[in-house]
Motif scaffolding. Structure first.
Motif, PDB file in Angstrom:
ATOM      1  N   PHE A  11       2.430   2.799  -7.220  1.00 44.47           N
ATOM      2  CA  PHE A  11       1.586   2.005  -6.340  1.00 44.47           C
ATOM      3  C   PHE A  11       2.299   0.704  -5.985  1.00 44.47           C
ATOM      4  N   GLU A  14      -0.467  -6.009  -4.622  1.00 43.79           N
ATOM      5  CA  GLU A  14      -0.570  -7.026  -3.585  1.00 43.79           C
ATOM      6  C   GLU A  14      -1.534  -8.119  -4.050  1.00 43.79           C
ATOM      7  N   LYS A  42      -9.065  -4.333   5.633  1.00 40.25           N
ATOM      8  CA  LYS A  42      -8.175  -3.191   5.475  1.00 40.25           C
ATOM      9  C   LYS A  42      -7.784  -3.036   4.014  1.00 40.25           C
ATOM     10  N   TYR A  43      -7.758  -1.807   3.560  1.00 39.24           N
ATOM     11  CA  TYR A  43      -7.358  -1.476   2.195  1.00 39.24           C
ATOM     12  C   TYR A  43      -6.499  -0.226   2.288  1.00 39.24           C
ATOM     13  N   GLY A  44      -5.199  -0.411   2.397  1.00 33.05           N
ATOM     14  CA  GLY A  44      -4.290   0.717   2.555  1.00 33.05           C
ATOM     15  C   GLY A  44      -4.577   1.474   3.841  1.00 33.05           C
ATOM     16  N   ASP A  45      -4.892   2.747   3.727  1.00 30.40           N
ATOM     17  CA  ASP A  45      -5.154   3.605   4.879  1.00 30.40           C
ATOM     18  C   ASP A  45      -6.616   3.572   5.329  1.00 30.40           C
ATOM     19  N   THR A 119      -4.030  -2.738  -6.029  1.00 34.74           N
ATOM     20  CA  THR A 119      -2.946  -1.758  -5.990  1.00 34.74           C
ATOM     21  C   THR A 119      -3.206  -0.822  -4.824  1.00 34.74           C
ATOM     22  N   LEU A 120      -2.152  -0.542  -4.084  1.00 29.33           N
ATOM     23  CA  LEU A 120      -2.227   0.361  -2.938  1.00 29.33           C
ATOM     24  C   LEU A 120      -1.351   1.572  -3.214  1.00 29.33           C
ATOM     25  N   HIS A 121      -1.887   2.764  -2.959  1.00 31.98           N
ATOM     26  CA  HIS A 121      -1.127   3.984  -3.230  1.00 31.98           C
ATOM     27  C   HIS A 121       0.111   4.051  -2.341  1.00 31.98           C
ATOM     28  N   ILE A 122       1.071   4.783  -2.797  1.00 34.54           N
ATOM     29  CA  ILE A 122       2.251   5.067  -1.973  1.00 34.54           C
ATOM     30  C   ILE A 122       1.977   6.407  -1.302  1.00 34.54           C
ATOM     31  N   ARG A 123       1.886   6.364  -0.002  1.00 33.87           N
ATOM     32  CA  ARG A 123       1.514   7.535   0.800  1.00 33.87           C
ATOM     33  C   ARG A 123       2.382   8.747   0.449  1.00 33.87           C
TER      34      ARG A 123
END
Length: 147
Positions: A11, A14, A42-45, A119-123
């Motif tokens: 992840f 941020e 906005k939260y990631g996607d 934490t934002l996922h890695i696509r």
């Protein structure tokens, strides 16, 4: 408060702000709309990402130094808590808070602003994980559009 340094391939961390607002439930959507007027949350996607806790009771006692007459004892108002994340942007955060003040029914809204990390996922990672809702029979909480 210094945030921890999280290095991982799973992840992306941020830094930002967690905003929490207590508001009577009937006015909660007005607060959300006021926030969305200046930021997409906005939260990631995804965007428009907010959380609303179940109704509880907010207690306070008016000291008469504000607009309302003094109360002898604390009074209670049923309220919900709204919370959301803002990317660290001081000018944007100030605009969001000004909009909350403008939309809130209280003279002195209870608003907390706290530094936090999300934490934002890695696509593309972990998409075959059996715990992901799309890899198992749909549960009731899964929106119809995602079944």
């Amino acid at each position: 408060m210094k945030m921890p340094e999280l290095k991982t391939g799973r992840f992306i961390p941020e830094d930002g702000l967690r905003i929490t607002v207590q508001v009577p439930e009937t006015r909660a959507q007005r607060i959300v709309d006021a926030v969305l007027a200046v930021t997409a949350l906005k939260y990631g996607d995804y965007d428009r990402v907010t959380f609303q806790a179940a109704a509880g009771k907010q207690s306070f006692r008016s000291l008469r130094s504000g607009r309302n007459r003094a109360t002898g004892a604390a009074v209670q108002v049923p309220c919900v808590e709204l919370s959301f994340f803002l990317a660290r942007d001081d000018a944007g955060a100030a605009r969001v808070l000004e909009n909350i003040y403008a939309a809130h029914p209280y003279e002195e809204p209870v608003i907390y602003v706290a530094p936090c990390m999300r934490t934002l996922h890695i696509r593309g990672l972990d998409e075959d994980n059996p715990n992901r809702f799309w890899n198992s029979p749909s549960e009731d909480w899964v929106p119809e559009e995602h079944r």
